[in-house]
Scaffold this active site. Structure first.
Site, PDB file in Angstrom:
ATOM      1  CB  THR A   1      37.241  45.574  23.965  1.00 58.81           C
ATOM      2  OG1 THR A   1      38.249  44.565  23.885  1.00 58.81           O
ATOM      3  CG2 THR A   1      37.116  46.262  22.614  1.00 58.81           C
TER       4      THR A   1
ATOM      5  CB  SER B   1      46.151  45.391  22.074  1.00 61.14           C
ATOM      6  OG  SER B   1      45.171  44.451  22.487  1.00 61.14           O
TER       7      SER B   1
ATOM      8  CG  ASN C   1      44.137  41.972  24.944  1.00 60.52           C
ATOM      9  OD1 ASN C   1      43.033  42.356  25.339  1.00 60.52           O
ATOM     10  ND2 ASN C   1      44.275  41.051  24.003  1.00 60.52           N
TER      11      ASN C   1
ATOM     12  CB  THR D   1      42.806  33.781  76.794  1.00 67.15           C
ATOM     13  OG1 THR D   1      42.637  33.111  78.046  1.00 67.15           O
ATOM     14  CG2 THR D   1      44.061  34.653  76.854  1.00 67.15           C
TER      15      THR D   1
ATOM     16  CB  SER E   1      17.420  52.321  69.773  1.00 66.06           C
ATOM     17  OG  SER E   1      16.167  51.677  69.745  1.00 66.06           O
TER      18      SER E   1
END
Length: 461
Positions: free
Chosen positions: A99, A138, A140, A185, A316
């Protein structure tokens, strides 16, 4: 500062005389100092497009005086073009189902329309935020509609970025197609693969993401606009109801239509979980790809060292010469954030009660963030990382030649038991599998060379 005095049901409040926002925006600003951030520009634009469509429909239906309607339309056009966005002072996270966002728009549009009509800001007898700008609407139905429009546009940008990434990965797949390397894997040596095949697989994952996101984007075009407070269209003029969505479609240039059931479209916001899920899935894929890039580029001397990422900055403050994989790292962090946002969005959608979900503000805040950070992350991933990746061909081949994983290709010819003995001997002695087979005359060198041909080991069929 000079002020004007405005009133609402709670009482009186001073508002800066030059402000286009009014008393309700001011109260919301004071109540919701949460993130310190501004509303997303796409949401502001979309809300004002909704207000423009409503003004046109109300004017044509005879609900609004033509002069007032035209002033509202002109004010909306200015905001749509990017003006007065600084007058939207509401925090993205707020109570009230949006709102405050809706009233912030109503007040800014009303006051600018009052100016256009030659009167002083704050004289709501000329143009009223509720009676005129918000007529037949509205919060909404306005806010969910505007949110969907904003998300569609943000997704369009995300899809464009992902298509760039897909193309960049395909280019690298072609460039690296002839480079044999060791597949792994569970982080252990497996069997050979071509570097180009890995990048091609990455592009396949991104293609699926593009398809998922494009599909869910299409589902966003069903709006509850016209349903007003709970989807029953109370206080919406019949002629307005008939035209407002088509007018909005024309204004936005988007293919919009009214939802089949306005009560459902007002109560249930599952579409936003679906959008968030597609974005999260894409983020997971991008993070996995980034993990692989970090692993393959690890080193430069003691890691995999199979590829080189373009150096972007010193790595770094204490170790000279160190360059870190900062672009994949930021992509990982974007993914972590998106995954967290997805949980917030999921919980907010689940928390809807009866005829309304009051949590559109947090849903949009997090969803906008997810889409925009993903889009921005993909842009830097393409330009500052993928395009500049180079391969260490000799390193890749050396790792293959020194790995016992190639024994898998020989297994069908010597049997599993014999292959295991050869593999164990290679591990114990440090000798290559290839040399053990040749030295022990287990197989003819020409046959072995044929079996270990990089294309035959990595090509399907």
């Amino acid at each position: 500062m000079d002020y004007r005095l405005e009133t609402d049901l709670i009482g009186e409040k001073r508002v800066p005389r030059d402000a286009y926002y009014g008393i309700q925006s001011t109260r919301a600003y004071e109540n919701f100092k949460i993130t310190g951030l501004s509303l997303n520009g796409e949401l502001i634009r979309a809300v004002c497009e909704v207000k423009k469509a409503a003004a046109i429909s109300n004017r044509d239906a005879g609900v609004l005086d033509t002069n007032i309607a035209n002033a509202i339309i002109e004010a909306c056009d200015e905001i749509i073009e990017g003006k007065l966005h600084e007058q939207f002072i509401i925090d993205p996270i707020q109570g009230g189902a949006g709102t405050s966002i809706n009233m912030n728009a109503n007040e800014v549009i009303a006051n600018r329309a009052i100016e256009i009509l030659g009167e002083e800001k704050g004289d709501y007898s000329i143009v009223h935020p509720n009676d005129h700008v918000n007529n037949c609407q509205s919060t909404n139905d306005v806010i969910p509609t505007a949110g969907k429009i904003a998300i569609m546009r943000l997704l369009d940008k995300a899809i464009m970025s992902l298509k760039k990434l897909d193309l960049a990965l395909k280019d690298k797949a072609i460039e690296f197609d002839g480079i044999i390397k060791m597949g792994r894997t569970q982080m252990q040596d497996a069997i050979p693969i071509r570097l180009g095949q890995e990048f091609k697989a990455y592009s396949c994952a991104i293609e699926r993401d593009i398809e998922r996101i494009s599909k869910v984007r299409e589902n966003l075009n069903r709006l509850n606009l016209g349903g007003t407070a709970i989807g029953t269209a109370l206080n919406a003029n019949k002629e307005y109801f008939k035209t407002v969505v088509s007018n909005l479609s024309e204004i936005t240039g988007l293919n919009l239509r009214r939802a089949d059931n306005l009560i459902d479209a007002t109560q249930n916001l599952d579409i936003f979980v679906e959008v968030s899920g597609a974005i999260k899935t894409c983020a997971v894929n991008l993070s996995k790809i980034s993990n692989d890039l970090r692993l393959m580029s690890s080193g430069p001397r003691t890691g995999f060292g199979e590829i080189n990422l373009p150096p972007r900055q010193n790595g770094s403050s204490i170790m000279p010469g160190k360059v870190n994989p900062v672009i994949p790292e930021v992509m990982n962090q974007i993914a972590f954030n998106i995954i967290g946002n997805d949980l917030t969005i999921t919980m907010a959608v689940e928390a809807g009660q009866l005829e309304l979900n009051a949590f559109c503000p947090i849903i949009f805040y997090k969803l906008f963030e997810s889409i925009e950070t993903l889009t921005n992350g993909v842009e830097t991933l393409v330009e500052n990382c993928i395009k500049g990746i180079t391969a260490n061909k000799e390193r890749c081949e050396a790792l293959v030649n020194n790995s016992i994983g190639i024994i898998t290709s020989i297994c069908p010819y010597v049997g599993y038991k014999k292959a295991t003995i050869i593999a164990n001997k290679a591990l114990e002695t440090g000798e290559t599998v290839k040399n053990i087979i040749i030295n022990e005359k287990i197989m003819e060198p020409s046959k072995l060379q044929e079996i270990l041909d990089p294309i035959s080991m990595t090509e399907i069929g």
